[in-house]
Design a protein around this motif. Structure first.
Motif, PDB file in Angstrom:
ATOM      1  N   GLU A 125       5.280 -11.708  -2.718  1.00 54.65           N
ATOM      2  CA  GLU A 125       6.502 -11.450  -3.479  1.00 54.65           C
ATOM      3  C   GLU A 125       6.223 -11.174  -4.946  1.00 54.65           C
ATOM      4  O   GLU A 125       6.875 -10.343  -5.576  1.00 54.65           O
ATOM      5  CB  GLU A 125       7.434 -12.651  -3.340  1.00 54.65           C
ATOM      6  N   GLU A 126       5.201 -11.842  -5.493  1.00 55.69           N
ATOM      7  CA  GLU A 126       4.887 -11.677  -6.911  1.00 55.69           C
ATOM      8  C   GLU A 126       4.324 -10.291  -7.235  1.00 55.69           C
ATOM      9  O   GLU A 126       4.297  -9.887  -8.409  1.00 55.69           O
ATOM     10  CB  GLU A 126       3.892 -12.752  -7.359  1.00 55.69           C
ATOM     11  N   ASN A 127       3.903  -9.552  -6.211  1.00 52.80           N
ATOM     12  CA  ASN A 127       3.363  -8.197  -6.428  1.00 52.80           C
ATOM     13  C   ASN A 127       4.438  -7.123  -6.295  1.00 52.80           C
ATOM     14  O   ASN A 127       4.156  -5.935  -6.454  1.00 52.80           O
ATOM     15  CB  ASN A 127       2.223  -7.919  -5.431  1.00 52.80           C
ATOM     16  N   VAL A 128       5.666  -7.534  -6.013  1.00 53.84           N
ATOM     17  CA  VAL A 128       6.747  -6.573  -5.768  1.00 53.84           C
ATOM     18  C   VAL A 128       7.648  -6.478  -6.999  1.00 53.84           C
ATOM     19  O   VAL A 128       8.230  -7.482  -7.431  1.00 53.84           O
ATOM     20  CB  VAL A 128       7.598  -6.986  -4.549  1.00 53.84           C
ATOM     21  N   ASN A 129       7.730  -5.288  -7.568  1.00 51.07           N
ATOM     22  CA  ASN A 129       8.658  -5.055  -8.673  1.00 51.07           C
ATOM     23  C   ASN A 129      10.071  -4.856  -8.163  1.00 51.07           C
ATOM     24  O   ASN A 129      11.035  -5.369  -8.726  1.00 51.07           O
ATOM     25  CB  ASN A 129       8.233  -3.832  -9.487  1.00 51.07           C
ATOM     26  N   SER A 130      10.210  -4.071  -7.083  1.00 49.39           N
ATOM     27  CA  SER A 130      11.533  -3.825  -6.515  1.00 49.39           C
ATOM     28  C   SER A 130      11.380  -3.324  -5.087  1.00 49.39           C
ATOM     29  O   SER A 130      10.293  -2.929  -4.656  1.00 49.39           O
ATOM     30  CB  SER A 130      12.306  -2.798  -7.346  1.00 49.39           C
ATOM     31  N   LEU A 131      12.482  -3.339  -4.362  1.00 47.77           N
ATOM     32  CA  LEU A 131      12.491  -2.885  -2.972  1.00 47.77           C
ATOM     33  C   LEU A 131      13.821  -2.226  -2.659  1.00 47.77           C
ATOM     34  O   LEU A 131      14.886  -2.772  -2.968  1.00 47.77           O
ATOM     35  CB  LEU A 131      12.268  -4.070  -2.018  1.00 47.77           C
ATOM     36  N   THR A 132      13.760  -1.042  -2.068  1.00 46.74           N
ATOM     37  CA  THR A 132      14.937  -0.372  -1.517  1.00 46.74           C
ATOM     38  C   THR A 132      14.579   0.082  -0.110  1.00 46.74           C
ATOM     39  O   THR A 132      13.448  -0.105   0.349  1.00 46.74           O
ATOM     40  CB  THR A 132      15.348   0.850  -2.365  1.00 46.74           C
ATOM     41  N   HIS A 133      15.544   0.679   0.570  1.00 42.40           N
ATOM     42  CA  HIS A 133      15.230   1.232   1.888  1.00 42.40           C
ATOM     43  C   HIS A 133      16.064   2.477   2.120  1.00 42.40           C
ATOM     44  O   HIS A 133      17.138   2.662   1.529  1.00 42.40           O
ATOM     45  CB  HIS A 133      15.476   0.204   2.991  1.00 42.40           C
ATOM     46  N   CYS A 134      15.536   3.365   2.970  1.00 40.83           N
ATOM     47  CA  CYS A 134      16.304   4.524   3.409  1.00 40.83           C
ATOM     48  C   CYS A 134      16.587   4.339   4.892  1.00 40.83           C
ATOM     49  O   CYS A 134      16.633   3.210   5.386  1.00 40.83           O
ATOM     50  CB  CYS A 134      15.558   5.829   3.126  1.00 40.83           C
ATOM     51  N   ILE A 135      16.759   5.409   5.640  1.00 43.37           N
ATOM     52  CA  ILE A 135      17.150   5.288   7.049  1.00 43.37           C
ATOM     53  C   ILE A 135      16.041   4.677   7.889  1.00 43.37           C
ATOM     54  O   ILE A 135      16.300   3.965   8.857  1.00 43.37           O
ATOM     55  CB  ILE A 135      17.546   6.670   7.605  1.00 43.37           C
ATOM     56  N   THR A 136      14.773   4.903   7.509  1.00 44.25           N
ATOM     57  CA  THR A 136      13.666   4.419   8.331  1.00 44.25           C
ATOM     58  C   THR A 136      12.590   3.666   7.564  1.00 44.25           C
ATOM     59  O   THR A 136      11.729   3.063   8.173  1.00 44.25           O
ATOM     60  CB  THR A 136      12.972   5.605   9.040  1.00 44.25           C
ATOM     61  N   ARG A 137      12.617   3.681   6.224  1.00 41.62           N
ATOM     62  CA  ARG A 137      11.488   3.170   5.456  1.00 41.62           C
ATOM     63  C   ARG A 137      11.886   2.062   4.481  1.00 41.62           C
ATOM     64  O   ARG A 137      12.940   2.130   3.859  1.00 41.62           O
ATOM     65  CB  ARG A 137      10.829   4.295   4.638  1.00 41.62           C
ATOM     66  N   LEU A 138      11.018   1.075   4.366  1.00 40.92           N
ATOM     67  CA  LEU A 138      11.085   0.141   3.252  1.00 40.92           C
ATOM     68  C   LEU A 138      10.320   0.782   2.104  1.00 40.92           C
ATOM     69  O   LEU A 138       9.172   1.200   2.262  1.00 40.92           O
ATOM     70  CB  LEU A 138      10.432  -1.194   3.621  1.00 40.92           C
ATOM     71  N   ARG A 139      10.945   0.854   0.927  1.00 39.91           N
ATOM     72  CA  ARG A 139      10.328   1.525  -0.219  1.00 39.91           C
ATOM     73  C   ARG A 139      10.041   0.487  -1.310  1.00 39.91           C
ATOM     74  O   ARG A 139      10.925   0.108  -2.055  1.00 39.91           O
ATOM     75  CB  ARG A 139      11.256   2.628  -0.741  1.00 39.91           C
TER      76      ARG A 139
END
Length: 460
Positions: A18-32
């Motif tokens: 978690e500490e390496n993640v700045n942000s997270l979004t998703h589209c129809i098939t992918r975690l970004r």
């Protein structure tokens, strides 16, 4: 039922925690993911993880392709971690300080920007588009009377998001640019305000702002004006925060936004972007007019590659601009066959392979593309593992694209592309678009089953 909780935990662990993640979004098939350090991610382990189709590093993002279950996995990640808090508080500067963004090309950054602005409301957008498509079909078949109140109610449900599109774009653009989102939405609402629309429709009206001439354009359903306006708003707000005492910022900054940014949008940004929009639409239309066959061939052939690299998002503002300027879009119909070609290739592999795992993946991917219009599971899970199938599919899709472009196929609403929406697409564009999709499906299936896929390759 899949264990989304465990999958979510494992994915976060192997992207560096978690500490390496700045942000997270998703589209129809992918975690970004936007990671602080992509070298800390264990890509090989993620690729081989059950429930993960593919891992990609593109558009300044670390993308984990999940498929149709992506939203469930995303929700579990937010429940188990504080990444959701990072998403809401992340500034634009933080978002672009990652190593991926520093290394990313201009194309990658633009693609990331576009997908980040349009993706959050895409579900509502496609649902409304699908309803609008079926309304076209029902009225064409005389199953529904346009003068009835039933039609009025359903049309309002289908058209509301398109009419007030600047409001949706304002919120998402504010999140990306670092502006105050509700002020951005208020400015977008002012653009679509009935009295402003009335002034635009009154061709005799002379509009000025403190004696400065104002050339009004139609802001409902527009795209570029609000995006540039929110960008200007973000720059103004950041400048004001440096000089205005923090104790009165919440009062002064919104007032200055309304007094400066909104008139600026009407006087300069709106008219300039209107010229750009019409020039863009006219330029692309000229290319199609010069050689629709070449345009259709290129789009149909390359569309699966655009999906692979996430470049297909770059077309969305152009499509929306076409709806706003022309009332229809002609760029995307040559690509419609790609969905059916991908579904057909996966179906052929499903019927021919002796490998149980591949049969399971190809069968579900075919259904996903054919029924849901979601093609990434088929591309990453099946077709990219066999270049011969992928190339043959692209060639046949190119022929499908030629048919759609030469016959002048259009789409008047943002309807998803799958077998369920074929009647709506027929009502919008006629039999040619159906023929192009059938050619792609049948052609790709036969080529894949008879020539491109060799079962002994899989057993070897």
């Amino acid at each position: 039922m899949a264990d989304y909780s465990k999958l979510a935990k494992d994915i976060v662990e192997h992207v560096g925690g978690e500490e390496n993640v700045n942000s997270l979004t998703h589209c129809i098939t992918r975690l970004r993911f936007k990671l602080k350090d992509e070298s800390k991610a264990d890509t090989e382990t993620l690729k081989n993880m059950q429930g993960v189709i593919k891992v990609m590093q593109a558009a300044g993002q670390y993308q984990v392709v999940i498929g149709s279950d992506v939203e469930d996995v995303y929700d579990q990640i937010l429940l188990q971690t504080s990444i959701g808090d990072k998403n809401s508080s992340e500034s634009v500067e933080a978002a672009h300080s990652t190593s991926g963004d520093k290394k990313g090309s201009v194309v990658e950054k633009i693609t990331d920007l576009i997908s980040g602005i349009f993706m959050p409301f895409m579900g509502a957008f496609t649902g409304a588009g699908l309803l609008k498509g079926f309304l076209v079909l029902f009225t064409t078949l005389s199953l529904l009377d346009k003068t009835s109140t039933t039609y009025t109610i359903l049309y309002a449900a289908s058209d509301g998001i398109f009419y007030f599109l600047p409001v949706f774009l304002a919120y998402c653009a504010a999140q990306k640019f670092g502006a105050k989102p509700f002020i951005s939405m208020a400015i977008a609402c002012a653009m679509c305000y009935p009295s402003m629309t009335g002034l635009f429709n009154d061709k005799e009206a002379v509009v000025t702002f403190f004696s400065i001439p104002v050339k009004l354009i139609s802001y409902p359903s527009s795209v570029l004006p609000i995006l540039i306006t929110v960008y200007a708003q973000s720059k103004l707000e950041k400048g004001l925060m440096k000089v205005i005492p923090k104790i009165i910022q919440s009062i002064i900054i919104p007032l200055v936004d309304f007094v400066i940014v909104f008139p600026l949008a009407l006087i300069a940004i709106g008219p300039v972007t209107d010229v750009v929009s019409r020039g863009l639409a006219g330029g692309i239309q000229a290319v199609f007019s010069f050689s629709p066959a070449i345009a259709g061939l290129v789009l149909g052939t390359l569309w699966p590659l655009f999906i692979v690299f996430g470049l297909h998002w770059g077309f969305l503002p152009i499509i929306m601009n076409n709806y706003s300027v022309l009332g229809y879009d002609y760029i995307m119909p040559p690509t419609f066959g790609a969905n059916f070609g991908i579904a057909a290739a996966c179906l052929a592999v499903f019927l021919k392979t002796r490998d149980k795992d591949l049969k399971l993946v190809s069968g579900s991917a075919s259904i996903s593309a054919l029924i849901g219009g979601v093609t990434e599971p088929g591309i990453y899970g099946v077709l990219m593992k066999n270049k011969r199938i992928f190339i043959c599919m692209c060639v046949v899709n190119g022929l499908s694209g030629i048919i759609a472009a030469v016959t002048g196929s259009i789409r008047t609403a943002q309807v998803p592309i799958n077998v369920l929406t074929m009647p709506a697409l027929y009502a919008m564009s006629g039999p040619a678009i159906i023929i192009s999709m059938v050619v792609s499906f049948v052609g790709v299936f036969l080529v894949t089953y008879l020539f491109a896929y060799k079962n002994e390759e899989q057993t070897k």
